[in-house]
Design an enzyme around this catalytic site. Structure first.
Site, PDB file in Angstrom:
ATOM      1  N   ASN A   1     -10.123  -0.114  -0.759  1.00  0.00           N
ATOM      2  CA  ASN A   1      -8.664  -0.038  -0.679  1.00  0.00           C
ATOM      3  C   ASN A   1      -8.065  -0.662  -1.948  1.00  0.00           C
ATOM      4  OD1 ASN A   1      -5.945  -0.381  -0.152  1.00  0.00           O
ATOM      5  ND2 ASN A   1      -6.233  -1.199   1.922  1.00  0.00           N
TER       6      ASN A   1
ATOM      7  N   HIS B   1      -3.261   7.226   2.183  1.00  0.00           N
ATOM      8  CA  HIS B   1      -3.689   5.907   1.708  1.00  0.00           C
ATOM      9  C   HIS B   1      -5.099   5.587   2.217  1.00  0.00           C
ATOM     10  CE1 HIS B   1      -3.940   1.791   0.677  1.00  0.00           C
ATOM     11  NE2 HIS B   1      -3.802   1.348   1.913  1.00  0.00           N
TER      12      HIS B   1
ATOM     13  N   CYS C   1       0.818  -1.224   0.000  1.00  0.00           N
ATOM     14  CA  CYS C   1       0.000   0.000   0.000  1.00  0.00           C
ATOM     15  C   CYS C   1       0.847   1.268   0.000  1.00  0.00           C
ATOM     16  CB  CYS C   1      -0.958  -0.002   1.181  1.00  0.00           C
ATOM     17  SG  CYS C   1      -2.143  -1.340   1.091  1.00  0.00           S
TER      18      CYS C   1
END
Ligand code: UT7
Length: 330
Positions: free
Chosen positions: A285, A255, A115
């Protein structure tokens, strides 16, 4: 005059297929209420057919950028694809993407920072530009999370989605672009977030398949805590290094893992309403794609000279923060 590396164009792509919370309730024991209150996600995009691969989305995002910016793809020197879900373990997705978009004289590589991939990629893209040897670096964050998510595991399948975003880095003589960074890893994190099999330690076998070890596993609660504390401390360290307060920052590009993580980081940093860019409700996500997809969605709001604070946290563990000044008006 010192040259800095600035973002000069953005592109993005999300697949057409929308997987809603309502649809997930028919797949696992969950509810729209649980997903919304625990994650802030309402829907996510899924690549269909999956066999198109991550390169399909990366190419689409790159092509949109090339068209918008009206550049000759053969002038691109380097293509970096940040991804945890490459088309295949060997060869690199970046090689294929570069060839397909017509970056005929470029080199390229994949960057695996989970990520934090795009965040780490920003550092790499900037360093390549500042070396003076490259003029156009195309940085792509792209992930097909649906290819590694177990759709019988309610704790992970509600969170992730597929997508890609692209940013062009070019030299800037006005001092705009990437200013400073705080980037970190902690290898102990792999106990909390990983795919156990399919690598050199545990190659694919009948046993690994039967044990469903090729899917993403995470200890959500622990990852949540590490994400909040590490994104907060990286952001504070970066602000301090640059004599900045959070008030000085125009946009926080964080993020998109969980809306509650974002809210906690915003609270710790004492952000004002509107400083934090959010689109998790629509995409979930998307791992390495969340940061460039935020830039893609909010591009019109970003103005020349504005100060942006990027922060991310992901598997590995990997995390950090980047301070960048925006270089153009749309
Ligand atoms: O992208 C970077 C890496 N990833 C992250 O940053 C993710 C970080 N973690 C998270 O976002 C959260 O931990 C999750 C969204 C994954 C889970 O939320 P949580 O509030 O930490 O829930 P939990 O795992 O502690 O589970 C609480 C309860 C459990 O039930 P019991 O044991 O209390 O009866 C779970 O079984 O919620 C249950 N649960 C669900 N219930 C309905 C877990 N997933 C679901 C679900 N629907 N989808």
């Amino acid at each position: 005059m010192t040259t800095t590396a600035a973002i000069t164009a953005i592109g993005g792509f999300v697949p057409e297929f929308v997987l809603t919370n309502a649809a997930l309730t028919k797949m696992v024991d969950t509810s729209d209420e649980w997903i919304t209150t625990r994650t802030g996600i309402k829907e996510r995009r899924i690549l269909k057919p999956m066999s198109l691969g991550t390169s399909h989305m990366a190419i689409a995002a790159a092509q949109e950028l090339i068209q918008k910016k009206n550049i000759d793809p053969s002038s691109i020197d380097l293509v970096i694809v940040c991804t945890a879900t490459p088309d295949m373990p060997v060869s690199s997705t970046a090689s294929y993407v570069a060839t397909e978009i017509g970056a005929t004289t470029a080199f390229g590589y994949d960057l695996q920072g989970a990520c934090s991939g795009f965040l780490f990629g920003m550092s790499a893209a900037s360093a390549h530009i500042c070396s003076g040897r490259y003029q156009k670096v195309l940085l792509i964050g792209a992930d097909t999370m649906s290819s590694i998510v177990d759709y019988s595991d309610r704790a992970t399948c509600v969170i992730f989605g597929d997508g890609a975003g692209a940013a062009l880095f070019e030299p800037n003589t006005e001092g705009l672009g990437l200013q400073d960074e705080v980037l970190r890893v902690d290898g102990k994190g792999r106990d909390y977030l990983r795919i156990k099999a399919g690598g050199s330690m545990r190659p694919a076998s009948t046993e690994t398949l039967n044990k469903r070890e090729h899917f993403l596993y995470q200890e959500g609660k622990s990852v949540f805590k590490f994400a909040v504390s590490n994104m907060t401390s990286a952001a504070f360290q970066l602000l301090e290094q640059n004599n900045l307060n959070t008030d000085d920052i125009d946009h926080v590009v964080a993020h998109q893992a969980n809306k509650r993580i974002l809210d906690s980081v915003a609270k710790n940093l004492d952000l004002n309403a509107g400083q934090l860019l959010v689109n998790i409700e629509r995409y979930g996500n998307t791992t390495a794609a969340t940061l460039p997809l935020l830039l893609w969605d909010y591009e019109k709001k970003l103005k020349k000279n504005q100060k942006l604070l990027f922060t991310a946290f992901g598997g590995g563990f990997t995390w950090g923060a980047i301070y960048l000044t925006w270089a153009y008006n749309t």
